[in-house]
Design a protein around this motif. Structure first.
Motif, PDB file in Angstrom:
ATOM      1  N   VAL A  97      47.257  56.915  35.519  1.00  0.00           N
ATOM      2  CA  VAL A  97      46.822  56.257  36.874  1.00  0.00           C
ATOM      3  C   VAL A  97      47.058  55.049  36.685  1.00  0.00           C
ATOM      4  O   VAL A  97      47.073  54.247  35.764  1.00  0.00           O
ATOM      5  N   HIS A  98      47.613  54.400  37.933  1.00  0.00           N
ATOM      6  CA  HIS A  98      48.097  53.046  37.950  1.00  0.00           C
ATOM      7  C   HIS A  98      47.214  52.333  39.203  1.00  0.00           C
ATOM      8  O   HIS A  98      46.967  52.870  40.104  1.00  0.00           O
ATOM      9  N   VAL A  99      46.926  51.102  38.674  1.00  0.00           N
ATOM     10  CA  VAL A  99      45.942  50.166  39.489  1.00  0.00           C
ATOM     11  C   VAL A  99      46.465  48.815  39.636  1.00  0.00           C
ATOM     12  O   VAL A  99      47.090  48.359  38.727  1.00  0.00           O
ATOM     13  N   VAL A 100      46.365  48.666  40.740  1.00  0.00           N
ATOM     14  CA  VAL A 100      46.847  47.196  41.257  1.00  0.00           C
ATOM     15  C   VAL A 100      46.005  46.441  42.106  1.00  0.00           C
ATOM     16  O   VAL A 100      45.426  46.828  43.068  1.00  0.00           O
ATOM     17  N   GLU A 101      45.605  45.214  41.676  1.00  0.00           N
ATOM     18  CA  GLU A 101      44.791  44.157  42.207  1.00  0.00           C
ATOM     19  C   GLU A 101      45.444  43.265  43.098  1.00  0.00           C
ATOM     20  O   GLU A 101      46.486  43.053  43.140  1.00  0.00           O
ATOM     21  N   SER A 102      44.651  43.012  44.050  1.00  0.00           N
ATOM     22  CA  SER A 102      45.042  42.000  45.314  1.00  0.00           C
ATOM     23  C   SER A 102      44.065  41.117  45.653  1.00  0.00           C
ATOM     24  O   SER A 102      42.758  41.659  45.752  1.00  0.00           O
ATOM     25  N   GLY A 103      44.141  40.249  46.297  1.00  0.00           N
ATOM     26  CA  GLY A 103      43.039  39.502  46.891  1.00  0.00           C
ATOM     27  C   GLY A 103      42.560  38.040  46.329  1.00  0.00           C
ATOM     28  O   GLY A 103      41.832  37.430  46.938  1.00  0.00           O
ATOM     29  N   GLY A 104      43.081  37.778  45.246  1.00  0.00           N
ATOM     30  CA  GLY A 104      42.781  36.520  44.520  1.00  0.00           C
ATOM     31  C   GLY A 104      43.230  35.395  45.282  1.00  0.00           C
ATOM     32  O   GLY A 104      44.062  35.460  46.272  1.00  0.00           O
ATOM     33  N   GLY A 105      42.891  34.060  44.875  1.00  0.00           N
ATOM     34  CA  GLY A 105      43.217  32.926  45.636  1.00  0.00           C
ATOM     35  C   GLY A 105      42.470  31.616  45.363  1.00  0.00           C
ATOM     36  O   GLY A 105      41.671  31.730  44.191  1.00  0.00           O
ATOM     37  N   LEU A 106      42.826  30.763  45.902  1.00  0.00           N
ATOM     38  CA  LEU A 106      41.817  29.560  45.774  1.00  0.00           C
ATOM     39  C   LEU A 106      40.785  29.360  46.881  1.00  0.00           C
ATOM     40  O   LEU A 106      40.968  29.582  48.150  1.00  0.00           O
ATOM     41  N   VAL A 107      39.564  29.113  46.346  1.00  0.00           N
ATOM     42  CA  VAL A 107      38.485  28.905  47.265  1.00  0.00           C
ATOM     43  C   VAL A 107      37.419  27.801  46.878  1.00  0.00           C
ATOM     44  O   VAL A 107      37.330  27.713  45.589  1.00  0.00           O
TER      45      VAL A 107
ATOM     46  N   TYR B  76      42.606  52.597  31.980  1.00  0.00           N
ATOM     47  CA  TYR B  76      43.799  52.148  32.628  1.00  0.00           C
ATOM     48  C   TYR B  76      43.308  50.617  33.057  1.00  0.00           C
ATOM     49  O   TYR B  76      42.456  50.470  33.490  1.00  0.00           O
ATOM     50  N   TRP B  77      44.341  49.801  32.962  1.00  0.00           N
ATOM     51  CA  TRP B  77      44.198  48.547  33.541  1.00  0.00           C
ATOM     52  C   TRP B  77      44.999  47.965  34.673  1.00  0.00           C
ATOM     53  O   TRP B  77      46.269  48.519  34.368  1.00  0.00           O
ATOM     54  N   GLY B  78      44.653  47.083  35.396  1.00  0.00           N
ATOM     55  CA  GLY B  78      45.786  46.541  36.269  1.00  0.00           C
ATOM     56  C   GLY B  78      46.433  45.247  35.691  1.00  0.00           C
ATOM     57  O   GLY B  78      45.764  44.830  34.529  1.00  0.00           O
ATOM     58  N   GLN B  79      47.283  44.487  36.465  1.00  0.00           N
ATOM     59  CA  GLN B  79      47.911  43.293  35.759  1.00  0.00           C
ATOM     60  C   GLN B  79      46.825  42.075  35.850  1.00  0.00           C
ATOM     61  O   GLN B  79      47.217  41.127  35.532  1.00  0.00           O
ATOM     62  N   GLY B  80      45.857  42.020  36.842  1.00  0.00           N
ATOM     63  CA  GLY B  80      44.870  41.099  37.247  1.00  0.00           C
ATOM     64  C   GLY B  80      45.634  40.130  38.477  1.00  0.00           C
ATOM     65  O   GLY B  80      46.831  40.143  38.691  1.00  0.00           O
ATOM     66  N   THR B  81      44.447  39.724  38.980  1.00  0.00           N
ATOM     67  CA  THR B  81      44.686  38.752  40.250  1.00  0.00           C
ATOM     68  C   THR B  81      43.626  37.321  39.807  1.00  0.00           C
ATOM     69  O   THR B  81      42.791  37.269  39.300  1.00  0.00           O
ATOM     70  N   GLN B  82      44.567  36.339  40.030  1.00  0.00           N
ATOM     71  CA  GLN B  82      43.903  34.965  39.663  1.00  0.00           C
ATOM     72  C   GLN B  82      42.901  34.486  41.004  1.00  0.00           C
ATOM     73  O   GLN B  82      43.002  34.650  41.910  1.00  0.00           O
ATOM     74  N   VAL B  83      41.673  34.181  40.683  1.00  0.00           N
ATOM     75  CA  VAL B  83      40.494  33.671  41.322  1.00  0.00           C
ATOM     76  C   VAL B  83      40.300  32.020  40.750  1.00  0.00           C
ATOM     77  O   VAL B  83      39.898  31.746  39.698  1.00  0.00           O
ATOM     78  N   THR B  84      40.561  31.107  41.618  1.00  0.00           N
ATOM     79  CA  THR B  84      40.128  29.747  41.291  1.00  0.00           C
ATOM     80  C   THR B  84      39.061  29.513  42.140  1.00  0.00           C
ATOM     81  O   THR B  84      39.393  29.165  43.420  1.00  0.00           O
ATOM     82  N   VAL B  85      38.133  28.450  41.799  1.00  0.00           N
ATOM     83  CA  VAL B  85      36.997  28.204  42.747  1.00  0.00           C
ATOM     84  C   VAL B  85      37.007  26.720  42.186  1.00  0.00           C
ATOM     85  O   VAL B  85      36.678  26.265  41.155  1.00  0.00           O
TER      86      VAL B  85
ATOM     87  N   GLY C  95      32.379  29.379  48.897  1.00  0.00           N
ATOM     88  CA  GLY C  95      33.127  30.399  49.492  1.00  0.00           C
ATOM     89  C   GLY C  95      33.113  31.974  49.060  1.00  0.00           C
ATOM     90  O   GLY C  95      32.205  32.276  48.110  1.00  0.00           O
ATOM     91  N   SER C  96      33.779  32.689  49.893  1.00  0.00           N
ATOM     92  CA  SER C  96      33.758  34.057  49.519  1.00  0.00           C
ATOM     93  C   SER C  96      35.146  34.650  49.482  1.00  0.00           C
ATOM     94  O   SER C  96      36.350  33.970  49.998  1.00  0.00           O
ATOM     95  N   LEU C  97      35.509  35.584  48.430  1.00  0.00           N
ATOM     96  CA  LEU C  97      36.923  36.407  48.473  1.00  0.00           C
ATOM     97  C   LEU C  97      36.384  37.865  48.396  1.00  0.00           C
ATOM     98  O   LEU C  97      35.305  38.242  47.697  1.00  0.00           O
ATOM     99  N   ARG C  98      37.335  38.600  48.799  1.00  0.00           N
ATOM    100  CA  ARG C  98      37.286  40.045  48.468  1.00  0.00           C
ATOM    101  C   ARG C  98      38.503  40.553  47.737  1.00  0.00           C
ATOM    102  O   ARG C  98      39.542  40.596  48.185  1.00  0.00           O
TER     103      ARG C  98
END
Length: 126
Positions: free
Chosen positions: A1-11, A115-124, A15-18
């Motif tokens: 199983v391959h997993v890929v995260e997305s949607g991170g960012g600066l908020v 299984y793990w994804g590579q990660g996505t950065q979330v900065t608040v 605020g909100s993120l998905r």
């Protein structure tokens, strides 16, 4: 199983993120899925998880009432809706998968996932 995260960012605070986690490979609809996070200098910690059926969810106390995990098995995707974000939510967020036969079984610790994804950065920002 391959997993890929997305949607991170600066908020900004409040605020909100998905976040999204797209899975591929085996029958991912049979996998419990979870979100973890790791802040600089800290250990990886559990955030939320959901059973393969979607019938059970589990949250860390620190995010309960603010974050919501969900999944769309037809799209092989898991989501983490994050509301009322705080600076202490800043971290790299990882998606993880674990095969459980039980329809209500879910991930609780970082020792469980297969299984793990590579990660996505979330900065608040404050």
């Amino acid at each position: 199983v391959h997993v890929v995260e997305s949607g991170g960012g600066l908020v900004q605070t409040g605020g909100s993120l998905r976040l999204s986690c797209a899975a591929s490979g085996r029958t991912v609809s049979s996998y419990a899925m979870g979100w973890f996070r790791q802040a600089p200098g800290k250990e990886r910690e559990f955030v939320a998880s959901i059973s393969w059926s979607g019938g059970s969810t589990y949250y860390a106390d620190s995010v309960k009432g603010r974050f919501t995990i969900s999944r769309d098995n037809a799209k092989n995707t898991v989501y983490l809706q994050m509301n009322s974000l705080k600076p202490e939510d800043t971290a790299v967020y990882y998606c993880a998968a674990k095969y459980y036969s039980g329809r209500y079984s879910y991930i609780r610790t970082s020792l469980e996932p297969d299984y793990w994804g590579q990660g996505t950065q979330v900065t608040v920002s404050s």
